[in-house]
Design a protein around this motif. Structure first.
Motif, PDB file in Angstrom:
ATOM      1  N   ASN A 117       1.101  -1.175   0.057  1.00  0.00           N
ATOM      2  CA  ASN A 117      -0.005   0.097  -0.099  1.00  0.00           C
ATOM      3  C   ASN A 117       0.972   1.411  -0.030  1.00  0.00           C
ATOM      4  OD1 ASN A 117      -2.122  -1.566   0.178  1.00  0.00           O
ATOM      5  ND2 ASN A 117      -2.809  -1.201   2.144  1.00  0.00           N
ATOM      6  N   PHE A 120       2.141   1.894  -3.358  1.00  0.00           N
ATOM      7  CA  PHE A 120       1.239   2.269  -4.461  1.00  0.00           C
ATOM      8  C   PHE A 120       1.027   3.869  -4.125  1.00  0.00           C
ATOM      9  CE2 PHE A 120       0.810  -1.669  -5.816  1.00  0.00           C
ATOM     10  CZ  PHE A 120      -0.238  -2.434  -5.089  1.00  0.00           C
ATOM     11  N   ALA A 121       1.011   4.429  -2.831  1.00  0.00           N
ATOM     12  CA  ALA A 121       0.511   5.510  -2.416  1.00  0.00           C
ATOM     13  C   ALA A 121       1.508   6.708  -2.740  1.00  0.00           C
ATOM     14  CB  ALA A 121       0.212   5.722  -0.770  1.00  0.00           C
ATOM     15  N   PHE A 124       1.443   6.759  -6.864  1.00  0.00           N
ATOM     16  CA  PHE A 124       0.101   7.520  -7.783  1.00  0.00           C
ATOM     17  C   PHE A 124       0.319   8.906  -7.425  1.00  0.00           C
ATOM     18  CE2 PHE A 124      -1.205   3.692  -8.915  1.00  0.00           C
ATOM     19  CZ  PHE A 124      -1.925   3.022  -8.007  1.00  0.00           C
TER      20      PHE A 124
ATOM     21  N   ALA B 186      -7.256   4.751 -17.068  1.00  0.00           N
ATOM     22  CA  ALA B 186      -6.624   4.473 -15.841  1.00  0.00           C
ATOM     23  C   ALA B 186      -5.890   5.617 -15.424  1.00  0.00           C
ATOM     24  CB  ALA B 186      -5.601   3.236 -15.780  1.00  0.00           C
ATOM     25  N   ARG B 187      -5.068   6.261 -16.342  1.00  0.00           N
ATOM     26  CA  ARG B 187      -4.288   7.580 -15.861  1.00  0.00           C
ATOM     27  C   ARG B 187      -5.186   8.407 -15.306  1.00  0.00           C
ATOM     28  NH1 ARG B 187      -0.610   7.096 -20.006  1.00  0.00           N
ATOM     29  NH2 ARG B 187      -1.300   8.706 -21.303  1.00  0.00           N
ATOM     30  N   ILE B 190      -6.154   7.705 -11.722  1.00  0.00           N
ATOM     31  CA  ILE B 190      -5.045   7.823 -10.909  1.00  0.00           C
ATOM     32  C   ILE B 190      -4.795   9.246 -10.560  1.00  0.00           C
ATOM     33  CG2 ILE B 190      -2.482   7.506 -10.627  1.00  0.00           C
ATOM     34  CD1 ILE B 190      -2.724   5.230 -12.213  1.00  0.00           C
ATOM     35  N   PHE B 193      -7.298  10.636  -8.120  1.00  0.00           N
ATOM     36  CA  PHE B 193      -7.003  10.264  -6.580  1.00  0.00           C
ATOM     37  C   PHE B 193      -5.849  11.016  -6.196  1.00  0.00           C
ATOM     38  CE2 PHE B 193      -5.485   8.180  -2.876  1.00  0.00           C
ATOM     39  CZ  PHE B 193      -4.064   7.907  -3.049  1.00  0.00           C
ATOM     40  N   ARG B 276      -2.161   5.356   2.488  1.00  0.00           N
ATOM     41  CA  ARG B 276      -1.881   4.008   2.180  1.00  0.00           C
ATOM     42  C   ARG B 276      -3.227   3.252   1.747  1.00  0.00           C
ATOM     43  NH1 ARG B 276       2.051   2.746   7.069  1.00  0.00           N
ATOM     44  NH2 ARG B 276       0.864   4.510   7.854  1.00  0.00           N
ATOM     45  N   LYS B 277      -4.295   3.614   2.626  1.00  0.00           N
ATOM     46  CA  LYS B 277      -5.305   2.596   2.489  1.00  0.00           C
ATOM     47  C   LYS B 277      -6.051   3.045   1.073  1.00  0.00           C
ATOM     48  CE  LYS B 277      -6.537   2.482   7.273  1.00  0.00           C
ATOM     49  NZ  LYS B 277      -7.657   3.100   8.080  1.00  0.00           N
ATOM     50  N   ALA B 279      -4.462   4.265  -1.593  1.00  0.00           N
ATOM     51  CA  ALA B 279      -3.728   3.758  -2.901  1.00  0.00           C
ATOM     52  C   ALA B 279      -4.151   2.341  -3.110  1.00  0.00           C
ATOM     53  CB  ALA B 279      -2.224   3.731  -2.352  1.00  0.00           C
ATOM     54  N   ALA B 280      -4.647   1.496  -2.140  1.00  0.00           N
ATOM     55  CA  ALA B 280      -4.924   0.230  -2.243  1.00  0.00           C
ATOM     56  C   ALA B 280      -6.135   0.137  -3.007  1.00  0.00           C
ATOM     57  CB  ALA B 280      -5.073  -0.645  -0.863  1.00  0.00           C
ATOM     58  N   VAL B 282      -7.156   2.678  -5.331  1.00  0.00           N
ATOM     59  CA  VAL B 282      -6.923   3.062  -6.715  1.00  0.00           C
ATOM     60  C   VAL B 282      -6.355   1.759  -7.486  1.00  0.00           C
ATOM     61  CG1 VAL B 282      -5.491   4.476  -7.760  1.00  0.00           C
ATOM     62  CG2 VAL B 282      -6.621   5.431  -5.831  1.00  0.00           C
ATOM     63  N   MET B 283      -5.592   0.764  -6.812  1.00  0.00           N
ATOM     64  CA  MET B 283      -4.890   0.033  -7.592  1.00  0.00           C
ATOM     65  C   MET B 283      -5.859  -1.094  -7.850  1.00  0.00           C
ATOM     66  SD  MET B 283      -1.796  -0.606  -8.371  1.00  0.00           S
ATOM     67  CE  MET B 283      -1.303  -1.844  -9.538  1.00  0.00           C
ATOM     68  N   VAL B 286      -7.673   0.399 -11.113  1.00  0.00           N
ATOM     69  CA  VAL B 286      -7.045   0.063 -12.122  1.00  0.00           C
ATOM     70  C   VAL B 286      -7.298  -1.178 -12.760  1.00  0.00           C
ATOM     71  CG1 VAL B 286      -4.648  -0.434 -13.181  1.00  0.00           C
ATOM     72  CG2 VAL B 286      -5.209   1.527 -11.816  1.00  0.00           C
ATOM     73  N   MET B 290      -9.160  -2.071 -16.361  1.00  0.00           N
ATOM     74  CA  MET B 290      -8.885  -3.110 -17.438  1.00  0.00           C
ATOM     75  C   MET B 290     -10.043  -4.064 -17.774  1.00  0.00           C
ATOM     76  SD  MET B 290      -5.730  -5.744 -16.927  1.00  0.00           S
ATOM     77  CE  MET B 290      -4.915  -4.751 -15.823  1.00  0.00           C
TER      78      MET B 290
END
Lengths: 290, 332
Positions: A117, A120-121, A124, B186-187, B190, B193, B276-277, B279-280, B282-283, B286, B290
Motif C-alpha cells: 500500500n 502504491f500511495a 500514484f 486508468a491514468r 490515478i 486520486f 496507504r489505504k 492507494a490500495a 486505486v490499485m 485500475v 482493465m
C-alpha cells in the motif's frame, strides 16, 4: 583544520526491538539524480519497445498481428510509465534501479515493513507532483488566450509549491512520502577499517602521555584526529599531519625532543593514549561526553 | 602499548567475526536476491541481526572509534532492512487483496464513493439537458480529441457507426482500442486520486466535469434519435468504468478529507494512514478499468442487441454491488 563534514539530517527510527537506528536522509541532489536515471531507463524501455515493435511489424505484415502488437505495446507503455516504480520498489524492497545506482532506499517511517500500500500511495501521487506541472508547462501556451493571468500565476505558484515541497520540510519528504508514510534514506557501505589502536610495538615505544597532558583534549579533537589518520596517503594528509603535530606539541609544551621527521608514529601514539583516557572517563562517569 | 588494555579494542576483536559474516550474507542478499540464500544462512540472519544490534548498543556506550560506530550503524540498518521485509509470497498477497482487503476498504469509504457517483450523475444530467437544448454547449464540454468526429455536425449514420462497429470483421482494431482506453482511463483515475491531496474541491470538479462530458454525448445521440442505443452501448462497460472512476474519486475525496480534517491524529500521520489505504483502492480501480476496457473493446463487437447490452450492464451492476457489500468489516 580544513576538513569538511557534510551532515545530512538524521532520521531516528525506532525498530521493533526498541533500538534507535539513525538513518541518514537522502540529499535532494541524489534523489533528483535517481529520478532522472529512472526516467531515462523508462524512456529507453519505451524506445526499445517501439523499435522491437516496428521490426516485428515490418517482418510480419499481417493486420491482425499488427493490431495485436499495437495493443501489447500500448499496455507495455502504460505499465512502463506508471508501474515501473511500483514494480521495482515492491520487488527489491524499496529500490529502483536508479536508486540502487545512487545508493538510496525507501523505508517506512514508523519502523515497520514497507508494505505494498505504501508503495502504491507514494507512486500514484507522482501524477500530481511531476506530470501535472509537466503537462501544464507544455500545454499552457496553447490555451493562453483562455486562461486569465491571475489564474495562470495562481496555478504556477501552487505547482511551484508542490514541486519544491521537499525543500520545506526537515527530512525532504515529497507529497508521495507524506501520503504513504515513507522516507528516502542513504544506504552507503562504509568499510570496516583497521583499528588505529594496534597491539604491535610501534617504532617509538616510549612515548607516554600523562593524564594532565591529555586533559585539554576532548572528543572533538579525537574525532578530527581519527579522520585525518584515516585519510588516504597523499600530500594533503602529510600537510595536515604536520599541522596537527605542531599544534599538539605546542599545546603539550613538551620538554623532550619529539621526532621531527615523521609525525605519524607520534600521532598514532597520541591517538591511542587519548582514546584510552576518554573511554575510561566515559565508562566511569555517568555523563555523556561524546 | 594501549591496544590490549582498551575495552573497545577487545570488544571489537571478539565481535568482528560475527559482523563480517553478517556483512557477507547481506552482500549476497543484495546481489542475488533474498530467495537465492541457502536455508542455513537464512536461519542465521535473525541471530546475527540481534547480535549486531547489541554490538551497536555496546559500541555506543564504550567506544570512541568513529569508524566502528559508523560501520555498525550502517550494518545494523542494512540488517534491519533485510530482516523486516514483506513476508508474504506474491500470489498470496494478491489473493488476500482481491478477496479480502480491497472490497473491505471500499466498503469503509462507501459514503465518499457514493458522493463521487452523485457528482458524476449530476454532471451527466446537467450536460445532457444543457446540450439537448443548445448543441453549442457541446463544444465547451467535449474537446476535439475526445470527440473524434462525434459532434453536432456529424450525421446520424456516423454516430451509429461508433455504436455498432460492423466494419471490422476480425475485431483486431478493438484490441488496440481497448488497450488505449484502459491506459487513458486508468491514468485519469490515478490523477483523480492524486488530486485529492489538494483538498476535496478539485476532485469534485473533475468528477462533475466527467459527468458533463458523458451527458453531452448522450444528448448528442438523443438528438440524432439514437438515445436508447447510446445508453445501451454505455451500460455494457460503463457500469464498471464509472464505478472505477467513482472509486478513484472517492479515494481522492478521502485523501482530501484527511488533509483538511486530521481528526485525532497529527495531520502527517492521518495523511499517511489514509494515503496507504486509499492507494490500495486505486490499485483495485485500475483492475476495474482493465475489465471495463476489455468489455468495451470486445463486447461491443460481439454483441449488437441493445437488450443484451442493457442486461450486461445490469448484471455487472449486481455483481459489483455483491462484491463490495461487506458490512462485517466495519469493525476495522
Amino acid at each position: 583544520m580544513k576538513i569538511l563534514f557534510f551532515a545530512p539530517p538524521i532520521y531516528p527510527l525506532m525498530t521493533p526491538e526498541t533500538v534507535k537506528l539513525r538513518f541518514k536522509t537522502a540529499s535532494p541532489a541524489g534523489r533528483l539524480a535517481a529520478l532522472l536515471l529512472d526516467i531515462l531507463m523508462i524512456l529507453l524501455g519505451c524506445l526499445g519497445l517501439a523499435l522491437g515493435g516496428y521490426l516485428i511489424m515490418t517482418l510480419f505484415p499481417s493486420t491482425v498481428l499488427q493490431n495485436l502488437l499495437a495493443a501489447v505495446l500500448l499496455l507495455c507503455y502504460f505499465f512502463l510509465r506508471n508501474l515501473y516504480f511500483i514494480f521495482f520498489e515492491l520487488k527489491h524492497n524499496g529500490r529502483t534501479p536508479g536508486k540502487k545506482k545512487l545508493g538510496l532506499q525507501v523505508i517506512a517511517r514508523d519502523g515497520g515493513t514497507l508494505t505494498a500500500n505504501m508503495v502504491f500511495a507514494r507512486n500514484f501521487l507522482r501524477e500530481v507532483e511531476f506530470f501535472l506541472p509537466l503537462t501544464f508547462i507544455l500545454t499552457a501556451h496553447r490555451q493562453s488566450a483562455h486562461i486569465p493571468a491571475w489564474l495562470y500565476i495562481a496555478v504556477s505558484a501552487w505547482i511551484a509549491f508542490i514541486l519544491f515541497f521537499p525543500a520545506f520540510n526537515r527530512y525532504g519528504l515529497r507529497l508521495g512520502d507524506l501520503a504513504a508514510g515513507t522516507l528516502v534514506v542513504m544506504a552507503p557501505r562504509p568499510m570496516l577499517l583497521a583499528d588505529l589502536v594496534s597491539d604491535k610495538a610501534p617504532a617509538d615505544a616510549g612515548i607516554r602521555f600523562s593524564k594532565k597532558q591529555l586533559d585539554p583534549f576532548g572528543v572533538k579533537q579525537l574525532k578530527a584526529l581519527e579522520a585525518i589518520l584515516r585519510m588516504p596517503d597523499d600530500k594533503q594528509r602529510k600537510v595536515l599531519c604536520r599541522e596537527v603535530y605542531d599544534k599538539i606539541v605546542d599545546r603539550l609544551e613538551l620538554t623532550w625532543e619529539p621526532l621531527e621527521k615523521d609525525p605519524e608514529p607520534f600521532l598514532k601514539a597520541f591517538y591511542s593514549a587519548l582514546r584510552a583516557e576518554l573511554e575510561r572517563k566515559m565508562l566511569l562517569s555517568s555523563e555523556e561526553i561524546r | 602499548m594501549a591496544g590490549p588494555t582498551l575495552k573497545s579494542y577487545q570488544f571489537r576483536r571478539e565481535r568482528e567475526q560475527a559482523w563480517r559474516s553478517l556483512e557477507d550474507i547481506l552482500g549476497r542478499i543484495e546481489k542475488m536476491g533474498f530467495d537465492a540464500l541457502p536455508a542455513a544462512d537464512l536461519a542465521r540472519l535473525p541471530v546475527l541481526y540481534r547480535n549486531v544490534v547489541s554490538s551497536l548498543s555496546v559500541a555506543r556506550a564504550i567506544s570512541l572509534d568513529q569508524n566502528v560506530l559508523a560501520y555498525l550503524e550502517n550494518l545494523a540498518a542494512r540488517a534491519y532492512l533485510a530482516v523486516y521485509r514483506p513476508k508474504r509470497a506474491l500470489l498470496e498477497t494478491l489473493r488476500h487483496y482481491l478477496l479480502g482487503s480491497f472490497p473491505a476498504q471500499v466498503w469503509q469509504v462507501r459514503y465518499k464513493v457514493l458522493l463521487a457517483l452523485l457528482l458524476l450523475a449530476s454532471g451527466t444530467l446537467c450536460g445532457f439537458f444543457l446540450v439537448r437544448d443548445d448543441p453549442n454547449y457541446y463544444y465547451s464540454f467535449v474537446s476535439e480529441g475526445m470527440a473524434q468526429g462525434r459532434d453536432p455536425t456529424a450525421s446520424p449514420e456516423t454516430l451509429r457507426e461508433v455504436l455498432y462497429d460492423e466494419e471490422d470483421p476480425e475485431g483486431s482494431t478493438l484490441t488496440t482500442f481497448a488497450a488505449f482506453l484502459f491506459s487513458h482511463n486508468a491514468r485519469i483515475g490515478i490523477f483523480a486520486f492524486a488530486l485529492g491531496f489538494l483538498g476535496g474541491v478539485p476532485v469534485m470538479l473533475l468528477l462533475f466535469y466527467n459527468g458533463l462530458v458523458l451527458g453531452a454525448m448522450g444528448a448528442l445521440y438523443d438528438r440524432a434519435g439514437l438515445g436508447m442505443d447510446f445508453w445501451a452501448w454505455i451500460s455494457g462497460h460503463g457500469v464498471t468504468e464509472l464505478l472505477a472512476v467513482a472509486l478513484c474519486g472517492g479515494a481522492g475525496l478521502a485523501l482530501g478529507g484527511a488533509v483538511i480534517f486530521p481528526g485525532r491524529y497529527r495531520r502527517l500521520d492521518q495523511l499517511a494512514m489514509t494515503g496507504r489505504k486509499m492507494a490500495a483502492i486505486v490499485m483495485g480501480a485500475v483492475i476495474l478499468f482493465m475489465m471495463a476496457a476489455l468489455l468495451e473493446g470486445y463486447f461491443r463487437q460481439i454483441v449488437h442487441d441493445p437488450g443484451i447490452r442493457y442486461a450486461m450492464g445490469g448484471a455487472t451492476l449486481l455483481f459489483w454491488m455483491a462484491y463490495f457489500f461487506r458490512p462485517s468489516s466495519e469493525a476495522s
